[in-house]
Design a protein around this motif. Sequence first.
Motif, PDB file in Angstrom:
ATOM      1  N   HIS A  82       0.834  -1.204   0.000  1.00 53.42           N
ATOM      2  CA  HIS A  82       0.000   0.000   0.000  1.00 53.42           C
ATOM      3  C   HIS A  82       0.870   1.255   0.000  1.00 53.42           C
ATOM      4  O   HIS A  82       2.060   1.200   0.295  1.00 53.42           O
ATOM      5  CB  HIS A  82      -0.926   0.010   1.216  1.00 53.42           C
ATOM      6  CG  HIS A  82      -0.196   0.126   2.530  1.00 53.42           C
ATOM      7  ND1 HIS A  82       0.442  -0.946   3.135  1.00 53.42           N
ATOM      8  CD2 HIS A  82       0.021   1.190   3.348  1.00 53.42           C
ATOM      9  CE1 HIS A  82       0.999  -0.555   4.257  1.00 53.42           C
ATOM     10  NE2 HIS A  82       0.775   0.748   4.411  1.00 53.42           N
ATOM     11  N   GLN A  83       0.246   2.362  -0.314  1.00 55.59           N
ATOM     12  CA  GLN A  83       0.827   3.693  -0.168  1.00 55.59           C
ATOM     13  C   GLN A  83       0.025   4.392   0.917  1.00 55.59           C
ATOM     14  O   GLN A  83      -1.192   4.224   0.982  1.00 55.59           O
ATOM     15  CB  GLN A  83       0.679   4.509  -1.452  1.00 55.59           C
ATOM     16  CG  GLN A  83       1.490   4.035  -2.621  1.00 55.59           C
ATOM     17  CD  GLN A  83       1.103   4.805  -3.880  1.00 55.59           C
ATOM     18  OE1 GLN A  83      -0.016   4.683  -4.348  1.00 55.59           O
ATOM     19  NE2 GLN A  83       2.037   5.580  -4.399  1.00 55.59           N
ATOM     20  N   ASP A  84       0.677   5.170   1.750  1.00 62.36           N
ATOM     21  CA  ASP A  84      -0.072   5.924   2.756  1.00 62.36           C
ATOM     22  C   ASP A  84      -0.734   7.149   2.144  1.00 62.36           C
ATOM     23  O   ASP A  84      -1.692   7.672   2.694  1.00 62.36           O
ATOM     24  CB  ASP A  84       0.845   6.325   3.910  1.00 62.36           C
ATOM     25  CG  ASP A  84       1.256   5.110   4.737  1.00 62.36           C
ATOM     26  OD1 ASP A  84       0.565   4.078   4.674  1.00 62.36           O
ATOM     27  OD2 ASP A  84       2.277   5.200   5.437  1.00 62.36           O
ATOM     28  N   GLY A  85      -0.235   7.596   1.006  1.00 60.25           N
ATOM     29  CA  GLY A  85      -0.824   8.723   0.314  1.00 60.25           C
ATOM     30  C   GLY A  85      -0.352   8.771  -1.119  1.00 60.25           C
ATOM     31  O   GLY A  85       0.641   8.141  -1.479  1.00 60.25           O
ATOM     32  N   GLU A  86      -1.079   9.499  -1.919  1.00 60.52           N
ATOM     33  CA  GLU A  86      -0.760   9.606  -3.338  1.00 60.52           C
ATOM     34  C   GLU A  86      -0.162  10.965  -3.649  1.00 60.52           C
ATOM     35  O   GLU A  86       0.029  11.798  -2.773  1.00 60.52           O
ATOM     36  CB  GLU A  86      -2.029   9.358  -4.153  1.00 60.52           C
ATOM     37  CG  GLU A  86      -2.585   7.959  -3.939  1.00 60.52           C
ATOM     38  CD  GLU A  86      -3.816   7.698  -4.775  1.00 60.52           C
ATOM     39  OE1 GLU A  86      -4.277   8.612  -5.494  1.00 60.52           O
ATOM     40  OE2 GLU A  86      -4.321   6.574  -4.702  1.00 60.52           O
ATOM     41  N   HIS A  87       0.085  11.184  -4.916  1.00 63.07           N
ATOM     42  CA  HIS A  87       0.609  12.462  -5.382  1.00 63.07           C
ATOM     43  C   HIS A  87      -0.458  13.538  -5.240  1.00 63.07           C
ATOM     44  O   HIS A  87      -1.644  13.270  -5.368  1.00 63.07           O
ATOM     45  CB  HIS A  87       1.039  12.345  -6.848  1.00 63.07           C
ATOM     46  CG  HIS A  87       2.195  11.428  -7.029  1.00 63.07           C
ATOM     47  ND1 HIS A  87       3.499  11.870  -7.043  1.00 63.07           N
ATOM     48  CD2 HIS A  87       2.259  10.084  -7.154  1.00 63.07           C
ATOM     49  CE1 HIS A  87       4.306  10.835  -7.189  1.00 63.07           C
ATOM     50  NE2 HIS A  87       3.588   9.752  -7.256  1.00 63.07           N
ATOM     51  N   CYS A  88      -0.022  14.744  -4.954  1.00 64.75           N
ATOM     52  CA  CYS A  88      -0.971  15.861  -4.854  1.00 64.75           C
ATOM     53  C   CYS A  88      -1.570  16.201  -6.214  1.00 64.75           C
ATOM     54  O   CYS A  88      -2.729  16.570  -6.307  1.00 64.75           O
ATOM     55  CB  CYS A  88      -0.272  17.101  -4.290  1.00 64.75           C
ATOM     56  SG  CYS A  88       0.120  16.973  -2.549  1.00 64.75           S
ATOM     57  N   PHE A  89      -0.751  16.055  -7.266  1.00 66.63           N
ATOM     58  CA  PHE A  89      -1.192  16.440  -8.610  1.00 66.63           C
ATOM     59  C   PHE A  89      -0.827  15.329  -9.582  1.00 66.63           C
ATOM     60  O   PHE A  89       0.347  15.088  -9.836  1.00 66.63           O
ATOM     61  CB  PHE A  89      -0.520  17.750  -9.045  1.00 66.63           C
ATOM     62  CG  PHE A  89      -0.681  18.851  -8.036  1.00 66.63           C
ATOM     63  CD1 PHE A  89      -1.877  19.540  -7.936  1.00 66.63           C
ATOM     64  CD2 PHE A  89       0.352  19.178  -7.176  1.00 66.63           C
ATOM     65  CE1 PHE A  89      -2.036  20.543  -6.994  1.00 66.63           C
ATOM     66  CE2 PHE A  89       0.209  20.180  -6.233  1.00 66.63           C
ATOM     67  CZ  PHE A  89      -0.998  20.864  -6.140  1.00 66.63           C
ATOM     68  N   GLU A  90      -1.806  14.645 -10.121  1.00 64.63           N
ATOM     69  CA  GLU A  90      -1.568  13.555 -11.071  1.00 64.63           C
ATOM     70  C   GLU A  90      -1.344  14.070 -12.491  1.00 64.63           C
ATOM     71  O   GLU A  90      -0.829  13.364 -13.329  1.00 64.63           O
ATOM     72  CB  GLU A  90      -2.737  12.567 -11.069  1.00 64.63           C
ATOM     73  CG  GLU A  90      -2.846  11.767  -9.789  1.00 64.63           C
ATOM     74  CD  GLU A  90      -1.729  10.750  -9.592  1.00 64.63           C
ATOM     75  OE1 GLU A  90      -1.095  10.335 -10.592  1.00 64.63           O
ATOM     76  OE2 GLU A  90      -1.481  10.381  -8.439  1.00 64.63           O
ATOM     77  N   ASP A  91      -1.752  15.305 -12.764  1.00 67.48           N
ATOM     78  CA  ASP A  91      -1.689  15.805 -14.137  1.00 67.48           C
ATOM     79  C   ASP A  91      -0.410  16.594 -14.434  1.00 67.48           C
ATOM     80  O   ASP A  91      -0.277  17.187 -15.485  1.00 67.48           O
ATOM     81  CB  ASP A  91      -2.911  16.666 -14.449  1.00 67.48           C
ATOM     82  CG  ASP A  91      -3.039  17.857 -13.508  1.00 67.48           C
ATOM     83  OD1 ASP A  91      -2.321  17.900 -12.490  1.00 67.48           O
ATOM     84  OD2 ASP A  91      -3.859  18.730 -13.800  1.00 67.48           O
ATOM     85  N   THR A  92       0.525  16.585 -13.500  1.00 72.39           N
ATOM     86  CA  THR A  92       1.767  17.311 -13.743  1.00 72.39           C
ATOM     87  C   THR A  92       2.633  16.547 -14.745  1.00 72.39           C
ATOM     88  O   THR A  92       2.567  15.327 -14.832  1.00 72.39           O
ATOM     89  CB  THR A  92       2.536  17.556 -12.422  1.00 72.39           C
ATOM     90  OG1 THR A  92       3.679  18.333 -12.711  1.00 72.39           O
ATOM     91  CG2 THR A  92       2.951  16.266 -11.776  1.00 72.39           C
ATOM     92  N   ALA A  93       3.439  17.244 -15.489  1.00 75.12           N
ATOM     93  CA  ALA A  93       4.289  16.616 -16.507  1.00 75.12           C
ATOM     94  C   ALA A  93       5.568  16.050 -15.909  1.00 75.12           C
ATOM     95  O   ALA A  93       6.290  15.332 -16.580  1.00 75.12           O
ATOM     96  CB  ALA A  93       4.625  17.631 -17.592  1.00 75.12           C
ATOM     97  N   HIS A  94       5.842  16.379 -14.658  1.00 76.59           N
ATOM     98  CA  HIS A  94       7.081  15.885 -14.045  1.00 76.59           C
ATOM     99  C   HIS A  94       6.845  15.510 -12.586  1.00 76.59           C
ATOM    100  O   HIS A  94       5.904  15.972 -11.948  1.00 76.59           O
ATOM    101  CB  HIS A  94       8.187  16.935 -14.164  1.00 76.59           C
ATOM    102  CG  HIS A  94       7.870  18.223 -13.456  1.00 76.59           C
ATOM    103  ND1 HIS A  94       7.026  19.168 -13.970  1.00 76.59           N
ATOM    104  CD2 HIS A  94       8.277  18.688 -12.258  1.00 76.59           C
ATOM    105  CE1 HIS A  94       6.924  20.174 -13.119  1.00 76.59           C
ATOM    106  NE2 HIS A  94       7.674  19.912 -12.072  1.00 76.59           N
ATOM    107  N   HIS A  95       7.705  14.671 -12.100  1.00 75.18           N
ATOM    108  CA  HIS A  95       7.636  14.207 -10.718  1.00 75.18           C
ATOM    109  C   HIS A  95       7.976  15.349  -9.761  1.00 75.18           C
ATOM    110  O   HIS A  95       8.916  16.110  -9.992  1.00 75.18           O
ATOM    111  CB  HIS A  95       8.620  13.046 -10.532  1.00 75.18           C
ATOM    112  CG  HIS A  95       8.682  12.548  -9.138  1.00 75.18           C
ATOM    113  ND1 HIS A  95       7.665  11.832  -8.562  1.00 75.18           N
ATOM    114  CD2 HIS A  95       9.647  12.660  -8.194  1.00 75.18           C
ATOM    115  CE1 HIS A  95       7.994  11.523  -7.330  1.00 75.18           C
ATOM    116  NE2 HIS A  95       9.194  12.011  -7.077  1.00 75.18           N
ATOM    117  N   LEU A  96       7.214  15.468  -8.694  1.00 70.87           N
ATOM    118  CA  LEU A  96       7.446  16.508  -7.692  1.00 70.87           C
ATOM    119  C   LEU A  96       8.125  15.919  -6.457  1.00 70.87           C
ATOM    120  O   LEU A  96       7.970  14.733  -6.155  1.00 70.87           O
ATOM    121  CB  LEU A  96       6.111  17.139  -7.283  1.00 70.87           C
ATOM    122  CG  LEU A  96       5.352  17.860  -8.394  1.00 70.87           C
ATOM    123  CD1 LEU A  96       3.980  18.296  -7.897  1.00 70.87           C
ATOM    124  CD2 LEU A  96       6.147  19.044  -8.901  1.00 70.87           C
TER     125      LEU A  96
END
Length: 181
Positions: A82-96
């Motif tokens: 599991h992941q405890d949380g996901e990315h804040c923004f899935e539509d970004t062109a690059h990894h944050l």
Amino acid sequence: HEAARCARVDFAEMVHRDGGRVDVRLRCAAPPLSDLALVRSAAWFPLCRKLLGGGDINLLYSGYMIAKPTKADGEEAHQRWHQDGEHCFEDTAHHLPPHAINVFVPLCDVGAANGGTQFRLGSNVLGRGARAMRADDDAAVHCPAVRAGGAVLFDYRTVHRGAANRTAQDRVVMYFCFARS
């Protein structure tokens, strides 16, 4: 994050999780965790702050995860990936960079016998998390042995699980989740 800080309550005080886990959520707005000077005095806190970009960070939640011993029938009791949380923004062109960091502090020595945390390296990168949860178990990276009071820090988005506890004793880990302000 400030609005949710310490107010997040997904369950009452205790809940049974998969893999023979008991999760005890602490009310971090109450002592001793409400004393942020105490939390900030931990040796790992400056690293956590640096990983989150410096500046102020918030304690989102904390608790204890108790891994019960393997069942008497010998069935392995690994936690699900599991992941405890996901990315804040899935539509970004690059990894944050990470927006939240998990800190696990074992209250007993943790090694191969009593399980410990396993990770899917690179699963925190945008688009890789879901694939990592379906990947072969041979891809797991085992956390090295950690002495009681040590700490393991990792990106909140990293796919992970607790391995089976093959001893007769509970494995108890205190956890914290910190986030950027």
